[in-house]
Design an enzyme around this catalytic site. Structure first.
Site, mmCIF file in Angstrom:
data_model
loop_
_atom_site.group_PDB
_atom_site.id
_atom_site.type_symbol
_atom_site.label_atom_id
_atom_site.label_comp_id
_atom_site.label_asym_id
_atom_site.label_seq_id
_atom_site.Cartn_x
_atom_site.Cartn_y
_atom_site.Cartn_z
ATOM 1 N N ASP A 1 0.852 -1.175 0.000
ATOM 2 C CA ASP A 1 0.000 0.000 0.000
ATOM 3 C C ASP A 1 0.898 1.239 0.000
ATOM 4 O O ASP A 1 1.962 1.215 0.620
ATOM 5 C CB ASP A 1 -0.825 -0.021 1.292
ATOM 6 C CG ASP A 1 -2.193 0.610 1.143
ATOM 7 O OD1 ASP A 1 -2.761 0.525 0.047
ATOM 8 O OD2 ASP A 1 -2.687 1.173 2.129
ATOM 9 N N TYR B 1 2.362 4.761 1.284
ATOM 10 C CA TYR B 1 2.351 5.444 2.577
ATOM 11 C C TYR B 1 1.144 6.371 2.623
ATOM 12 O O TYR B 1 0.784 6.993 1.614
ATOM 13 C CB TYR B 1 3.629 6.263 2.761
ATOM 14 C CG TYR B 1 4.901 5.452 2.850
ATOM 15 C CD1 TYR B 1 5.062 4.480 3.825
ATOM 16 C CD2 TYR B 1 5.955 5.684 1.964
ATOM 17 C CE1 TYR B 1 6.240 3.755 3.916
ATOM 18 C CE2 TYR B 1 7.143 4.965 2.053
ATOM 19 C CZ TYR B 1 7.279 3.997 3.031
ATOM 20 O OH TYR B 1 8.449 3.285 3.128
ATOM 21 N N PHE C 1 8.151 1.785 -0.692
ATOM 22 C CA PHE C 1 9.176 1.961 0.348
ATOM 23 C C PHE C 1 9.903 3.298 0.282
ATOM 24 O O PHE C 1 10.709 3.615 1.144
ATOM 25 C CB PHE C 1 10.209 0.817 0.340
ATOM 26 C CG PHE C 1 9.632 -0.521 0.663
ATOM 27 C CD1 PHE C 1 9.260 -0.831 1.962
ATOM 28 C CD2 PHE C 1 9.442 -1.477 -0.322
ATOM 29 C CE1 PHE C 1 8.703 -2.069 2.268
ATOM 30 C CE2 PHE C 1 8.896 -2.715 -0.033
ATOM 31 C CZ PHE C 1 8.517 -3.022 1.272
ATOM 32 N N HIS D 1 9.202 -9.530 5.957
ATOM 33 C CA HIS D 1 9.057 -8.129 5.584
ATOM 34 C C HIS D 1 10.014 -7.273 6.418
ATOM 35 O O HIS D 1 10.320 -7.622 7.563
ATOM 36 C CB HIS D 1 7.612 -7.695 5.834
ATOM 37 C CG HIS D 1 7.234 -6.393 5.229
ATOM 38 N ND1 HIS D 1 7.482 -5.181 5.857
ATOM 39 C CD2 HIS D 1 6.620 -6.092 4.052
ATOM 40 C CE1 HIS D 1 7.027 -4.205 5.098
ATOM 41 N NE2 HIS D 1 6.507 -4.715 3.991
#
Length: 220
Positions: free
Chosen positions: A66, A68, A79, A187
Protein backbone atom coordinates in the site's frame (compact mmCIF):
# COMPACT_ATOMS: atom_id res chain seq x y z
CA UNK A 1 -9.00 4.59 -22.29
CA UNK A 2 -6.03 6.94 -22.69
CA UNK A 3 -3.92 6.29 -19.59
CA UNK A 4 -0.89 8.52 -19.09
CA UNK A 5 1.82 5.93 -18.50
CA UNK A 6 5.21 5.21 -20.06
CA UNK A 7 4.82 3.84 -23.59
CA UNK A 8 6.28 0.34 -23.14
CA UNK A 9 3.91 -0.26 -20.22
CA UNK A 10 1.04 1.29 -22.15
CA UNK A 11 1.64 -1.18 -24.97
CA UNK A 12 1.98 -4.17 -22.65
CA UNK A 13 -1.06 -3.32 -20.52
CA UNK A 14 -3.34 -1.89 -23.20
CA UNK A 15 -5.92 -4.67 -22.80
CA UNK A 16 -6.29 -3.89 -19.09
CA UNK A 17 -7.23 -0.26 -19.62
CA UNK A 18 -10.49 -1.13 -21.36
CA UNK A 19 -11.66 -3.85 -18.96
CA UNK A 20 -14.68 -3.19 -16.77
CA UNK A 21 -12.71 -3.41 -13.53
CA UNK A 22 -10.24 -0.73 -14.66
CA UNK A 23 -13.00 1.62 -15.81
CA UNK A 24 -14.70 1.24 -12.41
CA UNK A 25 -11.35 1.68 -10.65
CA UNK A 26 -10.65 4.87 -12.58
CA UNK A 27 -14.08 6.25 -11.70
CA UNK A 28 -13.52 5.44 -8.02
CA UNK A 29 -10.04 6.95 -7.86
CA UNK A 30 -11.12 10.10 -9.71
CA UNK A 31 -14.03 10.54 -7.30
CA UNK A 32 -11.71 10.12 -4.33
CA UNK A 33 -9.36 12.85 -5.55
CA UNK A 34 -12.29 15.17 -6.31
CA UNK A 35 -14.00 14.53 -2.98
CA UNK A 36 -11.88 17.00 -1.07
CA UNK A 37 -10.26 14.22 0.95
CA UNK A 38 -6.48 13.94 0.96
CA UNK A 39 -5.43 11.05 -1.28
CA UNK A 40 -1.87 9.89 -1.92
CA UNK A 41 0.24 10.03 -3.97
CA UNK A 42 -0.38 13.12 -6.06
CA UNK A 43 -2.20 12.14 -9.26
CA UNK A 44 0.90 12.82 -11.37
CA UNK A 45 2.81 10.20 -9.35
CA UNK A 46 0.34 7.31 -9.44
CA UNK A 47 2.31 5.63 -12.26
CA UNK A 48 5.70 6.98 -11.19
CA UNK A 49 7.20 3.48 -10.82
CA UNK A 50 6.39 2.71 -14.45
CA UNK A 51 7.48 6.05 -15.85
CA UNK A 52 10.90 5.77 -14.19
CA UNK A 53 11.42 2.10 -15.08
CA UNK A 54 10.24 1.07 -18.56
CA UNK A 55 9.29 -2.57 -19.02
CA UNK A 56 12.27 -3.42 -21.20
CA UNK A 57 14.67 -2.08 -18.53
CA UNK A 58 13.32 -4.03 -15.56
CA UNK A 59 16.03 -6.03 -13.79
CA UNK A 60 14.59 -6.34 -10.29
CA UNK A 61 11.03 -6.27 -8.95
CA UNK A 62 10.30 -5.24 -5.35
CA UNK A 63 6.68 -5.48 -4.26
CA UNK A 64 5.03 -3.41 -1.56
CA UNK A 65 1.42 -3.49 -0.48
CA UNK A 66 0.00 0.00 0.00
CA UNK A 67 1.32 3.53 -0.52
CA UNK A 68 2.35 5.44 2.58
CA UNK A 69 -0.72 7.25 3.88
CA UNK A 70 0.72 10.20 5.80
CA UNK A 71 1.49 13.65 4.32
CA UNK A 72 4.71 14.06 2.35
CA UNK A 73 5.47 10.36 2.04
CA UNK A 74 4.08 8.52 -1.00
CA UNK A 75 5.41 9.42 -4.44
CA UNK A 76 4.61 6.30 -6.43
CA UNK A 77 7.57 4.06 -5.51
CA UNK A 78 7.13 1.40 -2.85
CA UNK A 79 9.18 1.96 0.35
CA UNK A 80 10.44 5.33 -0.98
CA UNK A 81 9.92 8.83 0.41
CA UNK A 82 11.20 12.18 -0.77
CA UNK A 83 13.44 14.32 1.47
CA UNK A 84 13.10 16.01 3.87
CA UNK A 85 10.58 13.37 4.96
CA UNK A 86 12.03 11.10 7.66
CA UNK A 87 12.78 7.57 6.51
CA UNK A 88 9.98 5.21 7.60
CA UNK A 89 10.94 2.24 9.80
CA UNK A 90 10.78 -0.35 7.00
CA UNK A 91 13.10 1.72 4.83
CA UNK A 92 15.48 2.21 7.74
CA UNK A 93 15.66 -1.57 8.05
CA UNK A 94 16.23 -1.97 4.30
CA UNK A 95 19.20 0.38 4.59
CA UNK A 96 20.51 -1.55 7.60
CA UNK A 97 20.43 -4.78 5.62
CA UNK A 98 22.20 -3.16 2.66
CA UNK A 99 24.97 -1.98 4.96
CA UNK A 100 25.28 -5.42 6.57
CA UNK A 101 25.10 -7.26 3.26
CA UNK A 102 27.34 -5.05 1.12
CA UNK A 103 29.59 -3.57 3.79
CA UNK A 104 28.73 0.02 2.95
CA UNK A 105 25.99 2.51 3.53
CA UNK A 106 23.34 3.27 0.97
CA UNK A 107 22.15 6.84 0.51
CA UNK A 108 20.88 8.45 3.71
CA UNK A 109 17.67 10.02 2.39
CA UNK A 110 14.61 7.98 1.54
CA UNK A 111 14.37 8.67 -2.19
CA UNK A 112 14.74 5.41 -4.14
CA UNK A 113 14.42 7.05 -7.56
CA UNK A 114 18.04 6.08 -8.28
CA UNK A 115 17.02 2.42 -7.93
CA UNK A 116 14.12 2.87 -10.35
CA UNK A 117 16.40 4.57 -12.85
CA UNK A 118 18.66 1.51 -12.81
CA UNK A 119 15.86 -0.96 -13.54
CA UNK A 120 14.27 -1.68 -10.17
CA UNK A 121 10.47 -1.76 -10.44
CA UNK A 122 9.24 -0.48 -7.07
CA UNK A 123 5.67 -1.72 -7.31
CA UNK A 124 2.93 -1.34 -4.73
CA UNK A 125 0.02 -3.72 -5.16
CA UNK A 126 -2.39 -0.84 -4.55
CA UNK A 127 -1.37 2.45 -6.16
CA UNK A 128 -3.49 4.96 -4.23
CA UNK A 129 -4.66 5.42 -0.64
CA UNK A 130 -6.77 7.80 1.42
CA UNK A 131 -4.86 9.84 4.01
CA UNK A 132 -4.45 8.22 7.43
CA UNK A 133 -6.35 5.13 6.24
CA UNK A 134 -4.18 2.16 5.32
CA UNK A 135 -5.69 -0.17 2.69
CA UNK A 136 -8.54 2.27 2.07
CA UNK A 137 -8.25 1.75 -1.70
CA UNK A 138 -7.63 -2.00 -1.49
CA UNK A 139 -10.13 -4.30 -3.17
CA UNK A 140 -11.11 -1.70 -5.75
CA UNK A 141 -9.24 -3.15 -8.72
CA UNK A 142 -5.65 -2.04 -8.23
CA UNK A 143 -4.62 -5.58 -7.25
CA UNK A 144 -5.95 -6.99 -10.51
CA UNK A 145 -4.08 -4.32 -12.44
CA UNK A 146 -0.76 -4.81 -10.66
CA UNK A 147 -1.06 -8.59 -11.01
CA UNK A 148 -1.23 -7.98 -14.75
CA UNK A 149 1.94 -5.88 -14.40
CA UNK A 150 3.75 -8.82 -12.81
CA UNK A 151 2.49 -11.12 -15.55
CA UNK A 152 3.89 -8.72 -18.15
CA UNK A 153 7.31 -8.72 -16.48
CA UNK A 154 7.15 -12.51 -16.07
CA UNK A 155 7.16 -12.91 -19.85
CA UNK A 156 10.81 -11.91 -19.70
CA UNK A 157 13.67 -13.94 -18.19
CA UNK A 158 16.55 -13.40 -15.76
CA UNK A 159 14.61 -10.98 -13.56
CA UNK A 160 15.15 -10.87 -9.80
CA UNK A 161 12.00 -10.79 -7.66
CA UNK A 162 12.45 -9.65 -4.05
CA UNK A 163 9.36 -10.81 -2.20
CA UNK A 164 9.26 -9.59 1.38
CA UNK A 165 6.44 -10.87 3.55
CA UNK A 166 3.57 -13.25 2.85
CA UNK A 167 1.58 -10.76 0.78
CA UNK A 168 4.38 -10.23 -1.74
CA UNK A 169 5.29 -13.91 -1.79
CA UNK A 170 1.87 -14.80 -3.15
CA UNK A 171 2.96 -13.12 -6.38
CA UNK A 172 5.60 -15.80 -6.97
CA UNK A 173 2.93 -17.90 -8.62
CA UNK A 174 3.10 -15.69 -11.69
CA UNK A 175 6.85 -16.24 -12.19
CA UNK A 176 8.84 -19.17 -13.62
CA UNK A 177 11.44 -19.88 -10.94
CA UNK A 178 13.56 -21.80 -13.44
CA UNK A 179 14.08 -18.71 -15.59
CA UNK A 180 14.28 -16.03 -12.90
CA UNK A 181 15.56 -15.56 -9.36
CA UNK A 182 12.88 -15.45 -6.66
CA UNK A 183 14.13 -14.21 -3.29
CA UNK A 184 11.81 -14.53 -0.29
CA UNK A 185 12.12 -13.35 3.29
CA UNK A 186 10.23 -11.69 6.09
CA UNK A 187 9.06 -8.13 5.58
CA UNK A 188 11.41 -5.29 6.65
CA UNK A 189 8.77 -3.89 9.02
CA UNK A 190 9.97 -3.61 12.64
CA UNK A 191 7.33 -6.22 13.49
CA UNK A 192 9.03 -8.88 11.35
CA UNK A 193 12.52 -7.74 10.28
CA UNK A 194 14.21 -9.83 12.97
CA UNK A 195 12.35 -12.92 11.82
CA UNK A 196 14.30 -13.30 8.61
CA UNK A 197 14.66 -10.01 6.78
CA UNK A 198 17.92 -9.11 8.47
CA UNK A 199 20.60 -11.37 7.08
CA UNK A 200 18.70 -12.32 3.90
CA UNK A 201 21.51 -10.90 1.73
CA UNK A 202 19.04 -10.21 -1.04
CA UNK A 203 20.98 -7.24 -2.39
CA UNK A 204 24.24 -9.10 -2.96
CA UNK A 205 22.40 -12.19 -4.21
CA UNK A 206 20.46 -10.09 -6.72
CA UNK A 207 23.61 -8.49 -8.06
CA UNK A 208 25.44 -11.80 -8.27
CA UNK A 209 22.58 -13.24 -10.32
CA UNK A 210 22.43 -10.25 -12.63
CA UNK A 211 26.17 -10.32 -13.30
CA UNK A 212 26.07 -14.07 -13.94
CA UNK A 213 23.44 -13.44 -16.62
CA UNK A 214 25.32 -10.62 -18.30
CA UNK A 215 23.30 -7.79 -16.75
CA UNK A 216 24.84 -4.81 -15.00
CA UNK A 217 24.32 -4.91 -11.22
CA UNK A 218 22.32 -2.39 -9.19
CA UNK A 219 24.13 0.31 -7.24
CA UNK A 220 22.16 -0.09 -4.05
Amino acid sequence: MNVKIEQSWKDALSDEFNKDYFVKLTDFVRAEYLSGRAVYPEPKNIFNAFNLCPLDRVKVVIIGQDPYHEPGQAHGLCFSVLPPTQNPPSLQNIYKEIESDLGRKSVTNGDLTHWANQGVLLLNSTLTVRAHAAASHAGRGWEEFTDSVIRAVAKRENIVYMLWGSFAQKKAGFVDSNKNLILKSAHPSPLSAYRGFFGNKHFSRANQYLVEHGVSPIEW
